[in-house]
Design a protein around this motif. Sequence first.
Motif, short mmCIF file in Angstrom:
data_model
loop_
_atom_site.label_atom_id
_atom_site.label_comp_id
_atom_site.label_asym_id
_atom_site.label_seq_id
_atom_site.Cartn_x
_atom_site.Cartn_y
_atom_site.Cartn_z
N ASP A 200 -1.12 -6.34 -6.96
CA ASP A 200 -2.37 -5.63 -6.77
C ASP A 200 -2.87 -6.04 -4.98
O ASP A 200 -4.00 -5.48 -4.60
CB ASP A 200 -3.60 -6.82 -7.16
CG ASP A 200 -2.98 -6.62 -8.57
OD1 ASP A 200 -3.12 -5.73 -9.34
OD2 ASP A 200 -3.41 -8.23 -9.58
N GLY A 201 -1.82 -5.56 -4.21
CA GLY A 201 -2.06 -5.23 -2.46
C GLY A 201 -2.71 -3.93 -1.88
O GLY A 201 -2.43 -3.27 -3.40
N ASP A 202 -2.21 -3.68 -1.48
CA ASP A 202 -2.65 -2.72 -0.50
C ASP A 202 -1.53 -1.69 -0.48
O ASP A 202 -0.18 -1.77 -1.11
CB ASP A 202 -3.00 -1.90 0.72
CG ASP A 202 -2.06 -2.96 1.67
OD1 ASP A 202 -0.98 -3.06 1.34
OD2 ASP A 202 -2.60 -3.55 2.81
N THR A 203 -1.78 -0.37 -0.40
CA THR A 203 -0.53 0.89 -0.72
C THR A 203 0.41 0.68 -0.07
O THR A 203 1.94 0.60 -0.08
CB THR A 203 -1.40 2.62 -0.49
OG1 THR A 203 -2.33 2.21 -0.99
CG2 THR A 203 -0.44 3.22 -0.88
N LYS A 204 0.30 0.63 1.04
CA LYS A 204 1.42 0.16 2.60
C LYS A 204 2.26 -0.93 1.90
O LYS A 204 3.96 -0.96 2.10
CB LYS A 204 0.77 -0.58 4.08
CG LYS A 204 1.94 -0.76 4.95
CD LYS A 204 1.36 -0.76 6.21
CE LYS A 204 2.45 -0.66 7.09
NZ LYS A 204 1.80 -1.46 8.30
N LEU A 205 1.48 -2.20 0.98
CA LEU A 205 2.79 -3.33 0.29
C LEU A 205 3.29 -2.59 -0.39
O LEU A 205 4.45 -2.89 -0.98
CB LEU A 205 1.87 -4.41 0.32
CG LEU A 205 2.17 -5.81 -0.32
CD1 LEU A 205 2.94 -6.25 1.28
CD2 LEU A 205 1.14 -6.62 -0.11
#
Length: 266
Positions: A200-205
């Motif tokens: 559920d983290g951001d795209t970079k993660l």
Amino acid sequence: MDISQPANESHNARLCCIHGGRHRAMIDEDDLADAALHAKEPTQQFRYVERLALRRLQTTTNFDETHVFDDFDYMSAVLPAAQAFGISELADWKLPSRSEDEWAMICRDFRAAATMISQRIMFEHAARATSDPNTVALGPVAKEKLRFHLAQLRSIVDSERVADWQKQDILGAISRLEREIEKVRTPLSAVFDIVAKVWDGDTKLRDAVHQVLVILQDENNLEKEIASIAATTKKALGRAETKQLPPPRPARKGKETSPFDDEIPF
């Protein structure tokens, strides 16, 4: 393969010849090549050399049953290996001279220290069954790539604006994978644990985790391909070994057989 059992080593194997009271080195270039073949990590290569040196110390004998090697020979072989393979705990040891009064005690103390470190390495790299489909053996290059990407992932997590408990949860999973990749076989569950925590983290993660997944997937596919080739080769060799010559022709009834009964083609 269990690196604590050097291949093709027996009581009579590599018996060193004595010439004028001197013998060849306990460890030679062929042994170092074997270490590189059977162990990927430097610490495991050290353990291979140390176990081989200890085995030869204990079992290699002359024809009169006296031992060929002593603790000085052991230290002469294992200390350079420790220095070459980066075993920091043994780096400060100094090889004594045989003319020193306490050389035997120093060499025995070194052997005790080296044996303890070798045993620790064995537990750190505890092997899993090679047939376990949920694990993968990582090569040195793949491990180096994983260390790089996991360091990047850790940096991204540190900068993420998430709850402290969640951040520590993800960092804990990264630490677990960092430990697991140093072992002989890495469980795939260690990376899946990270995937579940950052989904559920951001795209970079997610992209950083994807890089880790790709490396593990490539290594897993390579291992399966090698295993398939090995199985095919073994099967082909098995067929070749079981292939038999055709049975002799049955004798004709009412006629005594002779090696010259076949028709002469002229």
